[in-house]
Motif scaffolding. Structure first.
Motif, PDB file in Angstrom:
ATOM      1  N   HIS A 242      -5.247  -1.029  -8.173  1.00 20.23           N
ATOM      2  CA  HIS A 242      -4.541  -2.214  -7.672  1.00 20.23           C
ATOM      3  C   HIS A 242      -3.075  -1.934  -7.362  1.00 20.23           C
ATOM      4  N   LEU A 243      -2.591  -0.736  -7.653  1.00 20.71           N
ATOM      5  CA  LEU A 243      -1.187  -0.401  -7.412  1.00 20.71           C
ATOM      6  C   LEU A 243      -1.038   0.403  -6.124  1.00 20.71           C
ATOM      7  N   SER A 244       0.003   0.106  -5.370  1.00 18.12           N
ATOM      8  CA  SER A 244       0.288   0.841  -4.133  1.00 18.12           C
ATOM      9  C   SER A 244       1.143   2.069  -4.439  1.00 18.12           C
ATOM     10  N   ALA A 245       1.277   2.961  -3.457  1.00 15.53           N
ATOM     11  CA  ALA A 245       2.121   4.151  -3.628  1.00 15.53           C
ATOM     12  C   ALA A 245       3.565   3.745  -3.883  1.00 15.53           C
ATOM     13  N   SER A 246       4.038   2.705  -3.206  1.00 16.54           N
ATOM     14  CA  SER A 246       5.406   2.233  -3.415  1.00 16.54           C
ATOM     15  C   SER A 246       5.593   1.694  -4.829  1.00 16.54           C
ATOM     16  N   ASN A 265      11.963   6.611   5.477  1.00 19.26           N
ATOM     17  CA  ASN A 265      11.892   5.366   4.705  1.00 19.26           C
ATOM     18  C   ASN A 265      10.562   5.209   3.980  1.00 19.26           C
ATOM     19  N   ASP A 266       9.495   5.761   4.551  1.00 24.18           N
ATOM     20  CA  ASP A 266       8.165   5.618   3.944  1.00 24.18           C
ATOM     21  C   ASP A 266       7.776   6.860   3.145  1.00 24.18           C
ATOM     22  N   CYS A 267       8.754   7.597   2.670  1.00 26.00           N
ATOM     23  CA  CYS A 267       8.483   8.817   1.906  1.00 26.00           C
ATOM     24  C   CYS A 267       7.647   8.506   0.669  1.00 26.00           C
ATOM     25  N   ASP A 271       5.163  15.778  -0.197  1.00 21.86           N
ATOM     26  CA  ASP A 271       5.451  17.000   0.551  1.00 21.86           C
ATOM     27  C   ASP A 271       6.378  16.772   1.738  1.00 21.86           C
ATOM     28  N   GLU A 272       6.907  15.561   1.869  1.00 23.78           N
ATOM     29  CA  GLU A 272       7.746  15.259   3.028  1.00 23.78           C
ATOM     30  C   GLU A 272       9.069  16.041   2.967  1.00 23.78           C
ATOM     31  N   PRO A 273       9.543  16.516   4.121  1.00 27.70           N
ATOM     32  CA  PRO A 273      10.856  17.178   4.138  1.00 27.70           C
ATOM     33  C   PRO A 273      11.966  16.165   3.870  1.00 27.70           C
ATOM     34  N   GLY A 274      13.019  16.643   3.241  1.00 30.10           N
ATOM     35  CA  GLY A 274      14.155  15.773   2.987  1.00 30.10           C
ATOM     36  C   GLY A 274      13.908  14.738   1.905  1.00 30.10           C
ATOM     37  N   CYS A 275      12.985  15.030   0.978  1.00 23.96           N
ATOM     38  CA  CYS A 275      12.687  14.077  -0.110  1.00 23.96           C
ATOM     39  C   CYS A 275      13.703  14.271  -1.238  1.00 23.96           C
TER      40      CYS A 275
END
Length: 310
Positions: A242-246, A265-267, A271-275
């Motif tokens: 029931h929990l989202s990634a955010s 903004n949606d990191c 593995d995203e660059p610039g995290c």
């Protein structure tokens, strides 16, 4: 012709399937209640409206809005554990070793519900096993999580003294994976818990004995003043579908200083660059083990088919 029965407020103190134990506000004693139709959405801690249907019997007409709720969920269904609680106590131990992933799942569920958590590290009398988890307990302390260290099978008075201030004037939900000694702790805090559990089991299971239900105990004044304890069955899994990634990211207190500083903004902080979160982890500002476990939970959430939020 007798007047129709009037609805009255009550507190749900135990639940098993569609059967509940409720305590009316205006009278002593408890009643066995059922939900209307096939509804099974009440849980321990709920304030409800009931109609008496016979001697010691009632039906739940409605559920009052909740301050909070703690639940576990998978892709198919959700299971309410308790509502309107002031805090959660997670019982864990070094023998058998507790699952840190399971702990993180509980912490995330409680955080999203807005309920504070404390850890109750049991079996400290098993010195070598307890020493093996000390570093992980210290990591939790570093996140401002209270940690109480006890031996539930040891001196009962000492255990009660350790927990008294934390328990007083609160309703506490007690959870833990199987084997952590939660039942022993409950019996230490509630001396007649076994007898009361047996009586509730017989009442709720319509003659069949069961211990797989949640129940609320009023703690004796000698243990803690104005305190209630909600005990739940032990478990080996704790779904948080029931929990989202955010929500998961915001449930990690160590992430807070770095959220909003990522390139995207949606990191998801995987593995995203610039995290910024990953950079903080690599710099030792975020515990690497918890970051790894967080990644597992996010991967699980992102790979699951969408389902309605409960």
């Amino acid at each position: 012709m007798p007047a129709p029965a009037a609805a009255e407020p009550a507190l749900v103190t135990a639940s098993y399937g569609r059967h509940y134990l409720v305590r009316p506000s205006e009278s002593g004693g408890e009643l066995i209640a059922v939900s209307r139709g096939k509804r099974t959405d009440a849980c321990v801690g709920d304030l409800v409206s009931i109609l008496r249907t016979g001697e010691g019997q009632a039906v739940i007409e409605s559920i009052s809005p909740r301050r909070n709720r703690i639940l576990r969920s998978d892709l198919w269904r959700s299971k309410l554990l308790a509502a309107n609680v002031d805090q959660v106590g997670v019982v864990l131990a070094g023998d058998p070793p507790f699952s840190e992933e399971l702990l993180l799942r509980i912490l995330c569920a409680a955080s999203v519900a807005g309920v504070p958590v404390a850890l109750i590290a049991n079996k400290i009398d098993l010195g070598e096993a307890h020493a093996a988890i000390r570093a992980r307990l210290d990591a939790c302390r570093g996140l401002d999580l209270p940690v109480f260290e006890i031996a539930a099978r040891g001196n009962a008075g000492q255990v009660r003294d350790t927990l008294r201030g934390w328990l007083e004037h609160r309703t506490t939900l007690l959870v833990g994976q199987s084997g952590m000694g939660k039942s022993t702790l409950v019996n230490t805090l509630v001396p007649d818990a076994d007898l009361r559990t047996q009586a509730i089991s017989t009442a709720l299971a319509t003659g069949r004995h069961t211990t797989t239900f949640s129940r609320m105990f009023d703690l004796p004044e000698a243990v803690a003043t104005d305190a209630r304890l909600i005990d739940t069955p032990g478990f080996q899994t704790f779904g948080i579908a029931h929990l989202s990634a955010s929500q998961l990211a915001h449930a990690m207190p160590e992430f807070a200083p770095f959220l909003g500083r990522c390139r995207f903004n949606d990191c998801t902080h995987r593995d995203e660059p610039g995290c910024a979160v990953r950079v903080a982890m690599e710099a030792g500002e975020i515990d690497a083990r918890r970051f790894q476990l967080y990644g597992r939970l996010v991967d699980e959430t992102l790979s699951a088919p969408s389902r309605p939020r409960p």
